[in-house]
Design a protein around this motif. Structure first.
Motif, PDB file in Angstrom:
ATOM      1  N   ARG A  41       0.829  -1.208   0.000  1.00 32.78           N
ATOM      2  CA  ARG A  41       0.000   0.000   0.000  1.00 32.78           C
ATOM      3  C   ARG A  41       0.865   1.261   0.000  1.00 32.78           C
ATOM      4  O   ARG A  41       0.535   2.240  -0.680  1.00 32.78           O
ATOM      5  N   VAL A  42       1.943   1.239   0.770  1.00 31.37           N
ATOM      6  CA  VAL A  42       2.852   2.390   0.747  1.00 31.37           C
ATOM      7  C   VAL A  42       3.452   2.554  -0.644  1.00 31.37           C
ATOM      8  O   VAL A  42       3.558   3.677  -1.164  1.00 31.37           O
ATOM      9  N   ILE A  43       3.819   1.436  -1.274  1.00 33.47           N
ATOM     10  CA  ILE A  43       4.365   1.497  -2.634  1.00 33.47           C
ATOM     11  C   ILE A  43       3.363   2.132  -3.589  1.00 33.47           C
ATOM     12  O   ILE A  43       3.709   3.016  -4.384  1.00 33.47           O
ATOM     13  N   GLY A  44       2.104   1.708  -3.515  1.00 33.62           N
ATOM     14  CA  GLY A  44       1.086   2.244  -4.412  1.00 33.62           C
ATOM     15  C   GLY A  44       0.885   3.739  -4.238  1.00 33.62           C
ATOM     16  O   GLY A  44       0.792   4.489  -5.224  1.00 33.62           O
ATOM     17  N   ALA A  67       3.068   5.825  -2.893  1.00 27.15           N
ATOM     18  CA  ALA A  67       4.315   6.494  -3.281  1.00 27.15           C
ATOM     19  C   ALA A  67       4.426   6.610  -4.796  1.00 27.15           C
ATOM     20  O   ALA A  67       4.941   7.618  -5.310  1.00 27.15           O
ATOM     21  N   ILE A  68       3.962   5.615  -5.526  1.00 25.62           N
ATOM     22  CA  ILE A  68       3.950   5.701  -6.987  1.00 25.62           C
ATOM     23  C   ILE A  68       3.124   6.896  -7.432  1.00 25.62           C
ATOM     24  O   ILE A  68       3.546   7.693  -8.282  1.00 25.62           O
ATOM     25  N   ALA A  69       1.937   7.030  -6.853  1.00 22.69           N
ATOM     26  CA  ALA A  69       1.053   8.138  -7.247  1.00 22.69           C
ATOM     27  C   ALA A  69       1.609   9.487  -6.818  1.00 22.69           C
ATOM     28  O   ALA A  69       1.625  10.444  -7.599  1.00 22.69           O
ATOM     29  N   MET A  70       2.083   9.565  -5.593  1.00 20.05           N
ATOM     30  CA  MET A  70       2.568  10.829  -5.050  1.00 20.05           C
ATOM     31  C   MET A  70       3.817  11.317  -5.789  1.00 20.05           C
ATOM     32  O   MET A  70       3.919  12.484  -6.175  1.00 20.05           O
ATOM     33  N   ASN A  71       4.763  10.422  -6.019  1.00 21.70           N
ATOM     34  CA  ASN A  71       6.012  10.808  -6.675  1.00 21.70           C
ATOM     35  C   ASN A  71       5.870  10.886  -8.186  1.00 21.70           C
ATOM     36  O   ASN A  71       6.485  11.738  -8.828  1.00 21.70           O
ATOM     37  N   GLY A  72       5.082   9.996  -8.752  1.00 21.84           N
ATOM     38  CA  GLY A  72       4.893  10.020 -10.196  1.00 21.84           C
ATOM     39  C   GLY A  72       4.230  11.287 -10.683  1.00 21.84           C
ATOM     40  O   GLY A  72       4.533  11.786 -11.773  1.00 21.84           O
ATOM     41  N   THR A  73       3.336  11.844  -9.882  1.00 24.45           N
ATOM     42  CA  THR A  73       2.724  13.133 -10.221  1.00 24.45           C
ATOM     43  C   THR A  73       3.623  14.290  -9.807  1.00 24.45           C
ATOM     44  O   THR A  73       3.864  15.222 -10.573  1.00 24.45           O
ATOM     45  N   GLY A  74       4.154  14.239  -8.609  1.00 26.44           N
ATOM     46  CA  GLY A  74       4.908  15.361  -8.061  1.00 26.44           C
ATOM     47  C   GLY A  74       6.190  15.659  -8.805  1.00 26.44           C
ATOM     48  O   GLY A  74       6.532  16.818  -9.041  1.00 26.44           O
ATOM     49  N   ASN A  96      10.503   4.057  -0.792  1.00 26.13           N
ATOM     50  CA  ASN A  96      11.610   4.088  -1.737  1.00 26.13           C
ATOM     51  C   ASN A  96      11.378   3.188  -2.946  1.00 26.13           C
ATOM     52  O   ASN A  96      11.787   3.532  -4.060  1.00 26.13           O
ATOM     53  N   VAL A  97      10.729   2.051  -2.758  1.00 24.11           N
ATOM     54  CA  VAL A  97      10.398   1.213  -3.907  1.00 24.11           C
ATOM     55  C   VAL A  97       9.425   1.952  -4.823  1.00 24.11           C
ATOM     56  O   VAL A  97       9.583   1.976  -6.048  1.00 24.11           O
ATOM     57  N   GLY A  98       8.413   2.594  -4.233  1.00 23.83           N
ATOM     58  CA  GLY A  98       7.473   3.373  -5.030  1.00 23.83           C
ATOM     59  C   GLY A  98       8.135   4.536  -5.731  1.00 23.83           C
ATOM     60  O   GLY A  98       7.788   4.882  -6.876  1.00 23.83           O
ATOM     61  N   THR A  99       9.127   5.133  -5.067  1.00 23.39           N
ATOM     62  CA  THR A  99       9.833   6.265  -5.657  1.00 23.39           C
ATOM     63  C   THR A  99      10.697   5.829  -6.835  1.00 23.39           C
ATOM     64  O   THR A  99      10.819   6.553  -7.827  1.00 23.39           O
ATOM     65  N   ILE A 100      11.299   4.638  -6.748  1.00 21.78           N
ATOM     66  CA  ILE A 100      12.056   4.106  -7.884  1.00 21.78           C
ATOM     67  C   ILE A 100      11.143   3.925  -9.095  1.00 21.78           C
ATOM     68  O   ILE A 100      11.464   4.311 -10.219  1.00 21.78           O
ATOM     69  N   VAL A 144      -3.377   4.610 -10.121  1.00 21.41           N
ATOM     70  CA  VAL A 144      -2.748   3.659  -9.195  1.00 21.41           C
ATOM     71  C   VAL A 144      -2.975   4.105  -7.753  1.00 21.41           C
ATOM     72  O   VAL A 144      -3.327   3.301  -6.875  1.00 21.41           O
ATOM     73  N   GLY A 145      -2.781   5.391  -7.481  1.00 21.75           N
ATOM     74  CA  GLY A 145      -3.001   5.910  -6.131  1.00 21.75           C
ATOM     75  C   GLY A 145      -4.442   5.790  -5.694  1.00 21.75           C
ATOM     76  O   GLY A 145      -4.723   5.408  -4.541  1.00 21.75           O
ATOM     77  N   LEU A 146      -5.347   6.096  -6.578  1.00 19.13           N
ATOM     78  CA  LEU A 146      -6.770   6.033  -6.241  1.00 19.13           C
ATOM     79  C   LEU A 146      -7.186   4.612  -5.881  1.00 19.13           C
ATOM     80  O   LEU A 146      -7.872   4.386  -4.876  1.00 19.13           O
ATOM     81  N   ILE A 147      -6.747   3.644  -6.661  1.00 20.17           N
ATOM     82  CA  ILE A 147      -7.074   2.247  -6.378  1.00 20.17           C
ATOM     83  C   ILE A 147      -6.480   1.819  -5.045  1.00 20.17           C
ATOM     84  O   ILE A 147      -7.131   1.136  -4.239  1.00 20.17           O
ATOM     85  N   THR A 148      -5.245   2.223  -4.788  1.00 16.33           N
ATOM     86  CA  THR A 148      -4.580   1.847  -3.528  1.00 16.33           C
ATOM     87  C   THR A 148      -5.311   2.415  -2.326  1.00 16.33           C
ATOM     88  O   THR A 148      -5.554   1.702  -1.333  1.00 16.33           O
TER      89      THR A 148
END
Length: 437
Positions: free
Chosen positions: A250-253, A255-262, A382-386, A419-423
């Motif tokens: 869940r943190v990965i999901g 983080a993907i949304a937060m960092n992928g947009t930001g 960090n995995v989500g950020t990668i 991805v973030g919304l689903i998570t």
């Protein structure tokens, strides 16, 4: 009942003034660390020809952005190392080490030779230093989020925790301002010869300031009690993977949304505006600095909203806002010649990112018990950020280069927002709960 009583007592140990000091120290340290880490992105257009000379400027910039992304490969390893250190030796101890290592390697980056003077050794050294920076950054924000959450008064983790994303995001603003100032006071030739080094060398005195702030802090009452009760685990990473795999996912999901947009707003916008739209470097750097800083002023409000209404509603609002705004934002950037309009787009886009960031960090800490909290947050983040942070500017630039469509990065923003919304829809609301014991 005994555990509940103890837990309540632990919360009471943190006074509001000490919680405020913890939040400020976490925010200031994260600001300096992310300044160190992000100044590279704002210098991508300048660094490209120096380290990756090519007849095609776009190729130089793409390679420079790829090196920016390479730093993220080391972040999970840094998250493991500093998470273990923080869960076994104390949150404060780990946070002191991260800021020192980041400051040193940022200073080293400022004295690297260029390709013209060292040949292929220059880009190799650049990659190695960026990997070291990524290792250090892997332990920073997860540790700061954990430290602040454990120090915050009950019911105010969102507000106090908002200073962590304020720090990380404002670090990009300060980086843009410093690069903009250097661009203003040097000629193009001077900037390429030596001016680009100054923003990196500034990292050394900044690291000393942050070190002074952090060594004066005590560790959290949570960790002190955990150590006193011999709850420290030998292998926090193994415990996280065995006990809380869904929480990590869940943190990965998120983080993907937060960092992928930001990171599109924090790093790619400036490259896109200069390289594709033909804006002047100095104007773009100042628009970035001002727009991001103004957006950061809204983050404490997002913290109050998440304390009042919960983590899930605010996160859902952020992702829906990105689904609505992504296409119009890129359309305006592609159509306008006004730097004022560009600044407004920065403010709106990064304010929405505040709605995504601010609830996320306390949410992360609420998914893990205290004995593995630092490691759990650092690993997932960090995995989500990668996956979608360091790669975001490169993917965006590559999409434009391969499709010829400057609007194409909007599809990336839409995808990671989904991805973030689903998570978030899989989460239980934890905003009003105590941190897990």
């Amino acid at each position: 009942m005994a555990d509940t009583t103890t837990r309540a007592g632990t919360s009471a140990k943190t006074s509001t003034p000490s919680a405020r000091r913890a939040a400020i120290a976490g925010g200031v340290g994260t600001l300096i660390e992310y300044y160190d880490f992000s100044v590279y992105a704002f210098l991508a257009v300048t660094l490209g020809p120096l380290f990756f000379p090519s007849d095609q400027p776009a190729v130089s910039v793409l390679l420079t952005l790829a090196v920016f992304g390479s730093a993220y490969v080391m972040r999970p390893l840094g998250g493991w190392f500093f998470g273990r250190l923080g869960d076994r030796r104390g949150r404060r101890h780990a946070l002191v080490v991260t800021v020192v290592t980041m400051g040193v390697f940022s200073g080293v980056l400022g004295i690297l030779p260029s390709y013209a003077s060292a040949g292929v050794i220059a880009p190799v050294l650049l990659v190695l230093v960026r990997l070291a920076q990524g290792f250090s950054a892997g332990g920073e924000i997860g540790g700061a989020a954990t430290y602040v959450a454990e120090s915050a008064p009950p019911g105010k983790r969102g507000l106090f925790g908002s200073l962590t994303p304020v720090g990380s995001t404002l670090g990009f603003s300060v980086a843009a301002a410093v690069v903009g100032l250097m661009t203003a006071v040097t000629t193009t030739e001077q900037m390429a010869a030596w001016g680009w080094r100054i923003p990196f060398l500034i990292s050394l005195p900044l690291a000393v300031i942050c070190l002074w702030v952090r060594v004066r802090l005590e560790d959290t009452a949570e960790f002190a009690e955990m150590a006193q009760r011999s709850e420290v685990v030998r292998s926090p990473l193994l415990a996280v993977v065995k006990e809380k795999p869904l929480s990590v996912l869940r943190v990965i999901g998120i983080a993907i949304a937060m960092n992928g947009t930001g990171y599109i707003g924090l790093t790619y916008f400036s490259t896109y505006l200069i390289q594709t739209q033909g804006f002047g470097k100095q104007a773009v750097y100042w628009a970035s600095a001002i727009g991001i800083a103004l957006a950061c002023a809204t983050y404490p409000l997002a913290g109050m909203l998440t304390d009042r209404f919960g983590r899930k509603p605010v996160l859902i609002t952020a992702y829906v806002a990105y689904l609505v705004l992504a296409w119009p934002a890129f359309a305006l950037l592609g159509a306008t010649s006004s730097i004022v309009v560009v600044t407004v787009i920065y403010v709106v886009y990064m304010a929405v990112n505040g709605l995504a960031q601010v609830p996320a960090f306390p949410q992360f800490t609420e998914l893990f018990p205290r004995r593995i909290r630092y490691t759990g947050v650092a690993l997932g983040f960090n995995v989500g950020t990668i996956i979608a942070g360091g790669s975001a500017p490169y993917v965006a630039a590559q999409l434009v280069e391969s499709t010829g469509n400057p609007m194409s990065p909007a599809f990336w923003v839409l995808g990671v927002a989904v991805v973030g919304l689903i998570t978030v829809l899989t989460l239980r609301e934890t905003g009003r709960d105590r941190l897990p014991f």
